[in-house]
Every structure is written in structure tokens, then in C-alpha cells.
Design an enzyme around this catalytic site. Structure first.
Site, PDB file in Angstrom:
ATOM      1  N   ASP A 147     -10.505   2.265   1.495  1.00  0.00           N
ATOM      2  CA  ASP A 147     -10.839   1.606   3.104  1.00  0.00           C
ATOM      3  C   ASP A 147     -11.253   3.033   4.122  1.00  0.00           C
ATOM      4  O   ASP A 147     -12.303   2.599   4.948  1.00  0.00           O
ATOM      5  CB  ASP A 147      -9.673   1.182   3.618  1.00  0.00           C
ATOM      6  CG  ASP A 147      -9.047  -0.233   3.000  1.00  0.00           C
ATOM      7  OD1 ASP A 147     -10.026  -0.731   2.567  1.00  0.00           O
ATOM      8  OD2 ASP A 147      -7.893  -0.165   3.046  1.00  0.00           O
ATOM      9  N   LYS A 161       0.802  -1.132  -0.098  1.00  0.00           N
ATOM     10  CA  LYS A 161       0.129   0.054   0.055  1.00  0.00           C
ATOM     11  C   LYS A 161       0.738   1.242   0.155  1.00  0.00           C
ATOM     12  O   LYS A 161       0.187   2.284  -0.315  1.00  0.00           O
ATOM     13  CB  LYS A 161      -1.050  -0.125   1.197  1.00  0.00           C
ATOM     14  CG  LYS A 161      -2.129  -0.977   1.023  1.00  0.00           C
ATOM     15  CD  LYS A 161      -2.939  -1.069   2.053  1.00  0.00           C
ATOM     16  CE  LYS A 161      -4.325  -1.971   1.942  1.00  0.00           C
ATOM     17  NZ  LYS A 161      -5.255  -1.821   3.006  1.00  0.00           N
TER      18      LYS A 161
HETATM   19  P1  NAP Z   1      -1.422  -4.573  10.950  1.00  0.00           P
HETATM   20  O1  NAP Z   1      -1.078  -3.295  10.352  1.00  0.00           O
HETATM   21  O2  NAP Z   1      -0.751  -5.875  11.367  1.00  0.00           O
HETATM   22  O3  NAP Z   1      -2.283  -4.186  12.340  1.00  0.00           O
HETATM   23  C1  NAP Z   1      -2.521  -5.109  13.656  1.00  0.00           C
HETATM   24  C2  NAP Z   1      -2.891  -4.092  14.692  1.00  0.00           C
HETATM   25  O4  NAP Z   1      -3.551  -5.046  15.610  1.00  0.00           O
HETATM   26  C3  NAP Z   1      -1.849  -3.480  15.427  1.00  0.00           C
HETATM   27  O5  NAP Z   1      -2.199  -2.233  16.072  1.00  0.00           O
HETATM   28  C4  NAP Z   1      -1.536  -4.561  16.530  1.00  0.00           C
HETATM   29  O6  NAP Z   1      -0.938  -3.983  17.563  1.00  0.00           O
HETATM   30  C5  NAP Z   1      -2.774  -5.013  16.715  1.00  0.00           C
HETATM   31  N1  NAP Z   1      -2.738  -6.447  17.434  1.00  0.00           N
HETATM   32  C6  NAP Z   1      -2.359  -7.425  16.645  1.00  0.00           C
HETATM   33  N2  NAP Z   1      -2.388  -8.754  17.482  1.00  0.00           N
HETATM   34  C7  NAP Z   1      -2.830  -8.224  18.897  1.00  0.00           C
HETATM   35  C8  NAP Z   1      -3.276  -8.972  19.805  1.00  0.00           C
HETATM   36  N3  NAP Z   1      -3.072 -10.136  20.147  1.00  0.00           N
HETATM   37  N4  NAP Z   1      -3.613  -8.144  20.835  1.00  0.00           N
HETATM   38  C9  NAP Z   1      -3.799  -6.953  20.868  1.00  0.00           C
HETATM   39  N5  NAP Z   1      -3.587  -5.897  19.703  1.00  0.00           N
HETATM   40  C10 NAP Z   1      -3.144  -6.835  18.510  1.00  0.00           C
HETATM   41  O7  NAP Z   1      -2.729  -5.188  10.379  1.00  0.00           O
HETATM   42  P2  NAP Z   1      -4.050  -4.414   9.525  1.00  0.00           P
HETATM   43  O8  NAP Z   1      -3.624  -4.472   8.321  1.00  0.00           O
HETATM   44  O9  NAP Z   1      -4.235  -2.910  10.228  1.00  0.00           O
HETATM   45  O10 NAP Z   1      -4.975  -5.278   9.860  1.00  0.00           O
HETATM   46  C11 NAP Z   1      -5.766  -5.597  11.028  1.00  0.00           C
HETATM   47  C12 NAP Z   1      -7.064  -6.348  10.813  1.00  0.00           C
HETATM   48  O11 NAP Z   1      -8.078  -5.469  10.236  1.00  0.00           O
HETATM   49  C13 NAP Z   1      -7.162  -7.501   9.884  1.00  0.00           C
HETATM   50  O12 NAP Z   1      -6.997  -8.711  10.603  1.00  0.00           O
HETATM   51  C14 NAP Z   1      -8.506  -7.379   9.103  1.00  0.00           C
HETATM   52  O13 NAP Z   1      -9.456  -8.536   9.846  1.00  0.00           O
HETATM   53  C15 NAP Z   1      -8.948  -6.291   9.449  1.00  0.00           C
HETATM   54  N6  NAP Z   1      -9.200  -5.395   8.108  1.00  0.00           N
HETATM   55  C16 NAP Z   1     -10.370  -5.481   7.466  1.00  0.00           C
HETATM   56  C17 NAP Z   1     -10.553  -4.821   6.458  1.00  0.00           C
HETATM   57  C18 NAP Z   1     -12.120  -4.594   5.833  1.00  0.00           C
HETATM   58  O14 NAP Z   1     -12.258  -4.467   4.576  1.00  0.00           O
HETATM   59  N7  NAP Z   1     -13.023  -5.020   6.304  1.00  0.00           N
HETATM   60  C19 NAP Z   1      -9.638  -4.126   5.562  1.00  0.00           C
HETATM   61  C20 NAP Z   1      -8.500  -4.131   6.355  1.00  0.00           C
HETATM   62  C21 NAP Z   1      -8.161  -4.849   7.485  1.00  0.00           C
HETATM   63  P3  NAP Z   1       0.618  -3.515  17.549  1.00  0.00           P
HETATM   64  O15 NAP Z   1       0.965  -2.248  17.272  1.00  0.00           O
HETATM   65  O16 NAP Z   1       0.886  -3.757  19.298  1.00  0.00           O
HETATM   66  O17 NAP Z   1       1.245  -4.788  17.000  1.00  0.00           O
END
Ligand code: NAP
Length: 504
Positions: free
Chosen positions: A320, A284
Site C-alpha cells: 500500500d 494486517k
Molecule cells: P480505519 O483504520 O478505520 O481508519 C479510518 C480513518 O478515517 C480514521 O482516521 C478515522 O478517524 C477517519 N474517519 C472515519 N470516519 C470519519 C468521519 N465520519 N469523519 C472524519 N474522519 C473519519 O480505515 P482504513 O483501513 O484506514 O481505510 C480508510 C479508507 O481508505 C477506506 O474507506 C478505503 O476507501 C481507503 N483505502 C483505500 C485503499 C486503496 O488501495 N485505494 C487501500 C486501503 C484503504 P478516527 O481516528 O477519528 O476514528
């Protein structure tokens, strides 16, 4: 218009006949009989009253044969197939001299490379072309999807009908996109378990999901890049949208490996005729770098999920953010998601609302920036790692709270952007049930499963819930709208996603 050929993996004459009937029912135009993969065959019986036109082949030892046969016998077999009226035989380059010509059957002269791309692709194709082939066939193994562009360019240069295949994951898109660039045919398997070459799609998927039988030079090209990408729902929702809109368009997926030059990939595909690309993790940021023009919210988020090619210029957006804003706004209005009648800006519904965003990763950035910049909400960021959370909060001039200090926060909505609760970790939840405020909106961006533990507990506590599929569909629908200038059929896209999820 290209043809769809079912590459059969039958072991016996009876199995092959049954497979031809299945291939016809799935929408194949012809069937490839790989005699070298069969334990027994009766050529006369195979070809008598066949349900589909055929390509008969018996691979040479060095070209991936399933079994070895003396060369003179092998060629005699292919000649016998032509004499019996087979529509095509496929013979390897160097062996075509042994084929007796004269009848209506067409001779495909082929070269397979299971290890990589030939050093001189065009030179090899020219040699095949001048060998007396009716159809030129090249099946090669690209190391990365960018190499496939050379295959499409080749199709524009050759004077004879040609088949080009990029085998393996890196070449997967060629199985559809080559038809757009003029390939004579494309091969599919009867099912993924019955593949005869790496990377084959099923005929049913090619014909059903991708409308491969109507792909031609006029077909508009779109796609998604990411790594991993194999389980993306984007091809399902986009192709379903184009079908419902009556638009001749193809949307394919590319696994562009992390660490490769995604900006270069995007620019070269734009030059080759792709009009729009969805961009997912980890590219991205690269999408911003590839663009000539960047939407201000995408710039603030630091990520683009959409590239649109317009008049030769590349425009980067982040759909998004708007998708999340739209979903929350609808929830506040209590409207059905199919109701698009309200002419007022949906983000007005979010103005001044306190929204707690759980997480500070890529999704959180899009959601939080959307809410702050478009929705004018008061955003509160809560994140596991303090540093990342504080950084995002500072960029937004928003408040940061540690996850264990949320007890007294009077929020109107909470958005989960962490993976907690996502399949297979379905018992996890990012927010203890006692912190869910009755009457608030609880939005989980996860869509697998649709009802996460967070949403189940939110319902139990009298909150209004929003699942992640609406946001996913909305970001894709906005892409369709940016690329086509038409309203996207959101309900069709949602149904396509649900169907795909139910098969996972
Ligand atoms: P990312 O950049 O890896 O960020 C993950 C976030 O979740 C970080 O803030 C991380 O905290 C936190 N996290 C991960 N594991 C955790 C845990 N066990 N306990 C507490 N916090 C935790 O991932 P992303 O791209 O943002 O995607 C995250 C989620 O968003 C995906 O799993 C997906 O389901 C959802 N999503 C949905 C859409 C949609 O269109 N519906 C689009 C994009 C994403 P730290 O900073 O502490 O690591």
C-alpha cells in the site's frame, strides 16, 4: 485436470434441457440432474440426446433431499438412469448396495454433512472408497476456512478419484482450490440465484474469472484473507493479471473471521502450497507476526498487506505504501499511469513536498509512512480524533493539525484516507471545498465511487486529481511482481476492477 459440473436447479424436463444448454454455453463439462428438486421429470426425455454428460441423483431423505421417495423406487430410478446410459449416478453411502453395476456409468458414493466436519474425515472417506465407489464424494461444512486443508490432504491420500466440497462461506475456496489438489470435479451453479448448495460459485465465474477448467496440480496458488471479503476486487484483478501473463495460477479469497488465528492460517497455507497471500482488514498485524522476515517500512507502519513464500520462508511487505507513493509521484509528473519509462525513482518527485494526510487509520499509516520514508515528503496529519492523529504524527516526527485548523496550510498535495465520500455516503467529503488549493494534487484513496465529491470539487477548483483505483491496482500489481518476478499488466488489472465495479 478437474471437470466443472453445473448443478442444475430445474423444476421440469423442459427447464432441465434448457439449463443443460446454458451450462454447456457457460463452459461446464457436465451437468448434475437433481431429480429430487424437480416437480416433474421424464428420465428418458432428459437423457435422450443430452447436450452434456450427466450425473443423475435423487438425494436420500437424510442427505438434503428436495422431496421424499420410497427407497426402492429411488434406487430403481438411479438404476434406470444407468441403464439409459447416464455417465454417473450419485448415491449416498449406505445405499450403494442397491445400485446395479455392469455398464460404463460410474457410481459416485457420497456423504453430505450440513452441520459440520465429520470427526473422522479420513475414516469416512476410506469407508466410501471401500464401498465399491468409482468416485468418492464428501460434502461437508467447515466452520472456518482452515479446516479445508484437511480436505485437500485427503485428496492426496485416496486411491480413487474424489470430490471434496467445503459447503458454506468458510469452504468457498474449496470450490476452486480442490481442483488444484486433484479433485475429480467441482460443482457450480448456473447463477448465484440458482444455487443448489451454499457457497457455490456460478459456472461462468469459475470458467471465466478463475479459469477453473485448466486448474491442475501444476497451478500456482495465491489468495487473499480478510473479514469481510465477499466484495473484494482482488480476485478479479489478480486472476485477470495471471491470465494476461499466460501464467497458470489461481487466486482465491478466504473469509478468515476477525478474532481467529490469522497467523496460523497464513503459515499452514504456506505449508500447503500457497505461494503468496494478500492480507486485508483485520489481519494486517497478524501477517507481520506470521512472517520470518519483515520489510522495514511494513515494520514501521505496523501492518503488512502481502505475504510472499520464498524458499520456505515467509516475507511480509506493505505494498500500500509504495502504491500510494507511486500514484502521487505520477500525479506530480503529470504522466499517464501506463507510462513506466522513466528510470528515475518516482519518489524523488515527492522529496520536500508538503502532503496533508486526512485520517490516521490503517490506510493513513501506510500512506504517511510511504511518503515520509520512501518519498521524503513533509507529512502533515489531520484527523478527527486528536489522540490517534498525534500518535501517528509523533511516530513520523511529523506535524499534527486538527481538521478545523487547516486554513493556512500551504500543501502541495492532500490525500484522503478516511471513508468520507465512499459509497453509499457519497455526499460526504473530508475537506471543505474552500480549503482545496488550486494547482495542488488531490488524491482520494476511495475507489467506490471513482469520482468522489472531494475529487469533483478539486477539479472545479483547478487541482489535479487522483482516484483510489490506481493505488488499489498498484498495490495488487506489486504483489503480482513480488510473487512472480515479472512485470504485472496494470492496465488489464485496472480494466478487471472497473468491470467488477460496474457490476456492483
Ligand atoms: P480505519 O483504520 O478505520 O481508519 C479510518 C480513518 O478515517 C480514521 O482516521 C478515522 O478517524 C477517519 N474517519 C472515519 N470516519 C470519519 C468521519 N465520519 N469523519 C472524519 N474522519 C473519519 O480505515 P482504513 O483501513 O484506514 O481505510 C480508510 C479508507 O481508505 C477506506 O474507506 C478505503 O476507501 C481507503 N483505502 C483505500 C485503499 C486503496 O488501495 N485505494 C487501500 C486501503 C484503504 P478516527 O481516528 O477519528 O476514528
Amino acid at each position: 485436470m478437474g471437470l466443472i459440473c453445473a448443478a442444475l436447479n430445474a423444476k421440469s424436463t423442459a427447464e432441465a434441457r434448457a439449463a443443460m444448454l446454458r451450462a454447456r454455453a457457460d463452459g461446464a463439462d457436465l451437468a448434475e440432474l437433481r431429480l429430487d428438486l424437480m416437480e416433474e421429470f421424464d428420465l428418458e426425455a432428459l437423457l435422450r440426446d443430452r447436450p452434456l454428460p450427466v450425473i443423475v441423483t435423487f438425494r436420500r431423505k437424510d442427505q438434503g433431499s428436495g422431496r421424499i421417495m420410497e427407497e426402492s423406487k429411488r434406487l430403481a430410478l438411479l438404476n434406470r438412469a444407468l441403464a439409459l446410459g447416464a455417465e454417473h449416478v450419485d448415491v449416498e453411502l449406505g445405499s450403494e448396495g442397491g445400485i446395479v453395476r455392469g455398464g460404463p456409468g460410474r457410481v459416485i458414493v457420497s456423504e453430505h454433512n450440513f452441520a459440520g466436519m465429520p470427526a473422522d474425515l479420513e475414516g469416512l472417506a476410506r469407508r466410501i472408497e471401500s464401498s465399491g465407489a468409482d468416485v468418492v464424494k464428501l460434502a461437508v461444512t467447515p466452520r472456518e476456512p482452515l479446516e479445508c486443508l484437511a480436505l485437500y490432504e485427503l485428496l492426496g491420500k485416496l486411491g480413487k478419484p474424489a470430490i471434496v466440497i467445503g459447503m458454506g462461506e468458510a469452504g468457498a475456496a474449496t470450490r476452486l482450490a480442490a481442483l488444484r489438489f486433484g479433485a475429480y470435479l467441482s460443482y457450480g451453479a448456473l447463477s448465484v440465484d440458482e444455487r443448489t448448495a451454499p457457497g457455490q460459485l456460478s459456472v461462468a465465474e469459475m470458467v471465466g474469472t478463475y479459469r477453473a477448467r485448466s486448474i491442475g496440480p501444476q497451478t500456482r496458488l495465491f489468495g487473499v484473507i480478510g473479514d469481510p471479503i465477499a466484495h473484494s476486487l482482488s480476485p478479479a484483478i489478480h486472476n485477470a493479471a495471471y491470465r494476461a501473463m499466460g501464467l497458470d495460477a489461481l487466486y482465491v479469497s478466504f473469509r478468515v473471521p476477525a478474532g481467529s488465528d490469522a497467523a496460523e492460517f497464513i503459515r499452514r497455507h504456506a505449508d500447503s502450497g500457497f505461494e503468496g497471500l494478500s492480507v486485508t482488514l483485520p489481519h494486517k498485524l497478524a501477517a507481520l507476526g506470521a512472517a520470518d522476515e519483515v520489510d522495514p517500512v511494513a515494520r514501521s507502519i505496523g501492518a503488512a498487506n502481502t505475504v510472499t513464500v520464498r524458499d520456505g520462508r515467509l516475507l511480509a511487505d506493505n505494498t500500500d505504501a509504495d502504491a500510494a507513493v507511486g500514484e502521487l509521484a505520477r500525479a506530480f509528473r503529470g504522466l499517464d499511469r501506463t507510462d513506466r519509462t522513466d528510470p528515475t525513482d518516482p519518489s524523488d518527485r515527492l522529496k520536500g513536498k508538503t502532503v496533508l494526510v486526512l485520517g490516521a487509520g490503517g490506510a493513513a499509516r501506510a500512506v504517511a509512512w510511504g511518503l515520509a520514508a520512501r518519498g521524503r515528503s513533509r507529512v502533515v496529519i489531520a484527523n478527527r480524533s486528536r489522540e490517534r492523529g498525534e500518535k501517528l504524527a509523533a511516530e513520523l516526527r511529523a506535524e499534527f493539525r486538527p481538521l478545523d485548523a487547516l486554513g493556512d496550510l500551504a500543501y502541495d498535495a492532500v490525500v484522503n484516507t478516511t471513508p468520507q465520500g465512499m459509497h453509499p455516503d457519497v455526499d460526504a467529503t473530508p475537506l471543505p471545498a474552500e480549503l482545496i488549493r488550486p494547482g495542488s494534487v488531490v488524491f482520494d484513496t476511495i475507489y467506490n465511487p471513482l469520482e468522489t465529491r472531494l475529487l469533483r470539487e478539486a477539479k472545479e477548483r483547478g487541482a489535479r486529481t487522483v482516484d483510489g483505483l490506481g493505488m488499489f491496482v498498484a498495490q495488487g500489481a506489486r504483489q503480482v511482481e513480488l510473487w512472480t518476478g515479472r512485470v504485472a499488466p496494470r492496465e488489464v488489472m485496472r480494466r478487471a476492477a472497473l468491470e467488477k465495479l460496474s457490476r456492483k
